[in-house]
Structure formats: C-alpha cells, structure tokens
Design a protein around this motif. Structure first.
Motif, PDB file in Angstrom:
ATOM      1  N   VAL A 276       0.881  -1.173   0.000  1.00 34.60           N
ATOM      2  CA  VAL A 276       0.000   0.000   0.000  1.00 34.60           C
ATOM      3  C   VAL A 276       0.914   1.217   0.000  1.00 34.60           C
ATOM      4  CG1 VAL A 276      -1.860   1.265   1.133  1.00 34.60           C
ATOM      5  CG2 VAL A 276      -1.857  -1.228   1.197  1.00 34.60           C
ATOM      6  N   ASN A 277       1.451   1.593   1.156  1.00 32.81           N
ATOM      7  CA  ASN A 277       2.497   2.618   1.209  1.00 32.81           C
ATOM      8  C   ASN A 277       3.892   1.998   1.169  1.00 32.81           C
ATOM      9  OD1 ASN A 277       1.106   5.132   1.338  1.00 32.81           O
ATOM     10  ND2 ASN A 277       0.552   4.725   3.461  1.00 32.81           N
ATOM     11  N   LEU A 278       4.023   0.845   1.775  1.00 31.79           N
ATOM     12  CA  LEU A 278       5.313   0.178   1.889  1.00 31.79           C
ATOM     13  C   LEU A 278       5.767  -0.402   0.553  1.00 31.79           C
ATOM     14  CD1 LEU A 278       7.398  -0.728   4.116  1.00 31.79           C
ATOM     15  CD2 LEU A 278       6.102  -2.872   4.211  1.00 31.79           C
ATOM     16  N   GLU A 279       7.038  -0.152   0.209  1.00 28.04           N
ATOM     17  CA  GLU A 279       7.597  -0.760  -0.991  1.00 28.04           C
ATOM     18  C   GLU A 279       7.523  -2.282  -0.883  1.00 28.04           C
ATOM     19  OE1 GLU A 279       8.970   0.398  -3.836  1.00 28.04           O
ATOM     20  OE2 GLU A 279       8.787   2.545  -3.406  1.00 28.04           O
ATOM     21  N   SER A 280       7.166  -2.934  -1.981  1.00 28.16           N
ATOM     22  CA  SER A 280       7.186  -4.389  -2.020  1.00 28.16           C
ATOM     23  C   SER A 280       8.523  -4.857  -2.593  1.00 28.16           C
ATOM     24  CB  SER A 280       6.037  -4.917  -2.883  1.00 28.16           C
ATOM     25  OG  SER A 280       6.326  -4.770  -4.266  1.00 28.16           O
ATOM     26  N   THR A 281       8.718  -6.157  -2.639  1.00 28.65           N
ATOM     27  CA  THR A 281       9.958  -6.703  -3.189  1.00 28.65           C
ATOM     28  C   THR A 281       9.890  -6.892  -4.708  1.00 28.65           C
ATOM     29  OG1 THR A 281       9.161  -8.913  -2.587  1.00 28.65           O
ATOM     30  CG2 THR A 281      10.717  -7.861  -1.080  1.00 28.65           C
ATOM     31  N   LYS A 282       8.798  -6.484  -5.328  1.00 29.64           N
ATOM     32  CA  LYS A 282       8.694  -6.576  -6.784  1.00 29.64           C
ATOM     33  C   LYS A 282       9.548  -5.501  -7.443  1.00 29.64           C
ATOM     34  CE  LYS A 282       5.418  -6.393 -10.652  1.00 29.64           C
ATOM     35  NZ  LYS A 282       5.883  -7.654 -11.296  1.00 29.64           N
ATOM     36  N   LEU A 283      10.257  -5.857  -8.525  1.00 26.64           N
ATOM     37  CA  LEU A 283      11.034  -4.917  -9.323  1.00 26.64           C
ATOM     38  C   LEU A 283      10.500  -4.900 -10.751  1.00 26.64           C
ATOM     39  CD1 LEU A 283      13.062  -5.690  -6.908  1.00 26.64           C
ATOM     40  CD2 LEU A 283      14.848  -4.917  -8.466  1.00 26.64           C
ATOM     41  N   ALA A 284      10.809  -3.822 -11.479  1.00 28.06           N
ATOM     42  CA  ALA A 284      10.437  -3.759 -12.886  1.00 28.06           C
ATOM     43  C   ALA A 284      11.294  -4.723 -13.694  1.00 28.06           C
ATOM     44  CB  ALA A 284      10.614  -2.334 -13.405  1.00 28.06           C
ATOM     45  N   ALA A 285      10.725  -5.271 -14.747  1.00 25.43           N
ATOM     46  CA  ALA A 285      11.506  -6.108 -15.655  1.00 25.43           C
ATOM     47  C   ALA A 285      12.486  -5.231 -16.440  1.00 25.43           C
ATOM     48  CB  ALA A 285      10.578  -6.846 -16.608  1.00 25.43           C
ATOM     49  N   LYS A 286      13.561  -5.832 -16.904  1.00 22.45           N
ATOM     50  CA  LYS A 286      14.576  -5.094 -17.643  1.00 22.45           C
ATOM     51  C   LYS A 286      13.955  -4.377 -18.845  1.00 22.45           C
ATOM     52  CE  LYS A 286      18.939  -5.659 -20.154  1.00 22.45           C
ATOM     53  NZ  LYS A 286      19.983  -6.632 -20.592  1.00 22.45           N
ATOM     54  N   GLY A 287      14.219  -3.071 -18.941  1.00 19.03           N
ATOM     55  CA  GLY A 287      13.741  -2.277 -20.060  1.00 19.03           C
ATOM     56  C   GLY A 287      12.338  -1.721 -19.915  1.00 19.03           C
TER      57      GLY A 287
END
Length: 281
Positions: A44-55
């Motif tokens: 919600v406010n807290l960053e999750s451990t998901k990252l964007a895929a390359k590019g």
C-alpha cells in the motif's frame, strides 16, 4: 544536521506489459526462482519486493485525497488531493530506479531498488531487496527560516525488504527501516529515526487480493502529533493489469513522508482514500 546515507528499501492501478500470472522463472544457474510475492511495486504505502523487468518504463500517477471525516464539505476528501507523479525504469531484472514529484512538501525524490537474493522453489526461503531514497523538501521557506541551507531540505531512507511467498494466496513482508530528516519541526525529535514495517497480501479469489501494511516508529518524540501509518487496500487483477484502491492515515507517499508525518487517526475516522495509476511502456 548533515548526513548523507546510501541505503537499503508504486503503486496501485498497475498496467503491466507481461501477464501477472506468469510461470516460475529460472536464473542463470538453472535454479527455479519463485514468482513475485507481490503484483505491484508497493503493498500500500510500503515498498514491495517486486522490481520492474529489464527495459520496462513505468509512468505512475498516485493520489491521496483529503480526510473522509470532513464529509460532504470536502466531498469526503476528494477536494483535497495530494498527487505524486513518478517515472520508474528497470535497468535490469535486479535493479530499478525511479524519480518522482509529490504535492506533499512539494518534494522531489530519487530512489533505487535492487534485489539481493530471490526466493527459490525448494531452496532459499525469502526474497531480499534493498531500497534507497533521497527526498528534497522544496516547501521549506527561507523567509521563515533565514538560516536555511539546501542540505536542510534533504531526507534519506534506507530499507531492507524481506518477503516470503507462502502460497499462491499469502505473501508477507518485513521492512526494517532507517530514515533521516535533516530538518525536523520539533527540536526534541532526533534527525535519525527508525521504524519496522510489516505488510502482506492475501488473495481471496483468482482476481482479488486484500493488502495491508503498517510501520511502527521506534524513536518518535512523545509530544509528536504524528502516528504510525496503517493502510488497508484491495488489488483487482485483470490479466496484465492490477487496480489498487486503499484507505490510509498517511497522506504523504514518499518514505520519510508517510513514516514520519502520518497525521490521520483511524480511531476518529480521520483517514484518506487513495489510488495509483500506472502505465508500463
């Protein structure tokens, strides 16, 4: 007080290019890596451990409206929106960078998020991600603070995000946090502050999940009007999209904002409705 911290630790309505119900990944060593514990960049406010895929490039518009307790006078807070515009880019599969501008404190933020270790199938039990951010508070007025220097505008956050996907339904996260505000309103408040964040996601159907996060401030001065941020929300998945809606007692959206300046009070109905819109290119 002058400190530069490089450290460790968006949003809801997410438009993703890849299918959110993707298969298990495999790393270069052939080890099976568990799919992401969360479907969006934030719980919600807290960053999750998901990252964007390359590019992948994300354009994010996030809103936190005013307090619902004022009722029809402010149309239940819709008249008093706080907006954040964010751009986020996946440098590679383990490193994401972002830059944003928020209405709260007219602040500018730059941040990086990077994976240190991924949860493995029948292997390493958790995902570990680091998050570092630097915020510039441009709202401070030199006419009111004649001794103000640029360094007084700077705030820093370091988070270590540790998550585990227990099942397809349940994911939990722990986030020990250090943040530093070079300028604090109260002389009694230490510039260096600590918090412990917790959050989770529970899937109640194929397309709908409940989310919640909370952060306990460890050394807030006793006379502060701020409270620990508590947020609840719902994710609605539609293939490559996630729609996220939530209620929170923190109107700010960057880390030093919601951790140190959450002034809403759930017990008095003083909470803010919010959502995020994200487009991936």
């Amino acid at each position: 007080m002058k400190k530069v911290i490089l450290a460790i630790l968006c949003p809801f309505f997410i438009y993703a290019q890849d299918d959110l119900f993707s298969e298990i990944d495999t790393d270069s060593t052939g080890t099976s890596v568990e799919t992401s514990a969360f479907k969006s960049m934030k719980i919600v406010n807290l960053e999750s451990t998901k990252l964007a895929a390359k590019g992948d490039f994300y354009f994010i518009v996030a809103h936190r409206f005013g307090s619902v307790k004022n009722g029809i006078d402010t149309f239940f807070g819709l008249d008093d929106a706080n907006t954040q515009i964010k751009m986020l880019y996946g440098v590679n599969d383990w490193l994401t960078i972002h830059a944003s501008r928020s209405g709260f404190q007219k602040s500018y933020e730059g941040a990086i998020k990077y994976r240190l270790k991924a949860q493995e199938v029948d292997g390493f039990p958790v995902t570990i991600v680091g998050f570092n951010s630097l915020v510039v508070n441009s709202e401070l007025d030199k006419d009111l603070l004649p001794k103000l220097k640029f360094e007084n505008r700077l705030n820093y956050t370091t988070q270590l995000l540790v998550s585990r996907k227990f099942s397809e339904s349940l994911s939990l996260e722990l986030a020990p946090t250090y943040f530093h505000e070079n300028y604090v309103v109260s002389d009694d408040q230490e510039n260096s502050q600590f918090a412990i964040g917790v959050g989770g996601r529970y899937k109640i159907s194929k397309r709908i999940a409940l989310t919640m996060d909370y952060a306990a401030h460890m050394n807030r001065v006793s006379n502060s009007l701020a409270r620990n941020p508590l947020s609840v929300g719902v994710d609605i998945e539609t293939g490559g999209h996630v729609f996220q809606l939530h209620f929170t007692n923190a109107q700010a959206m960057n880390e030093t904002g919601y951790l140190g300046n959450a002034f809403g009070d759930w017990s008095k109905g003083d909470v803010f409705f919010g959502f995020n819109l994200v487009r991936v290119f």
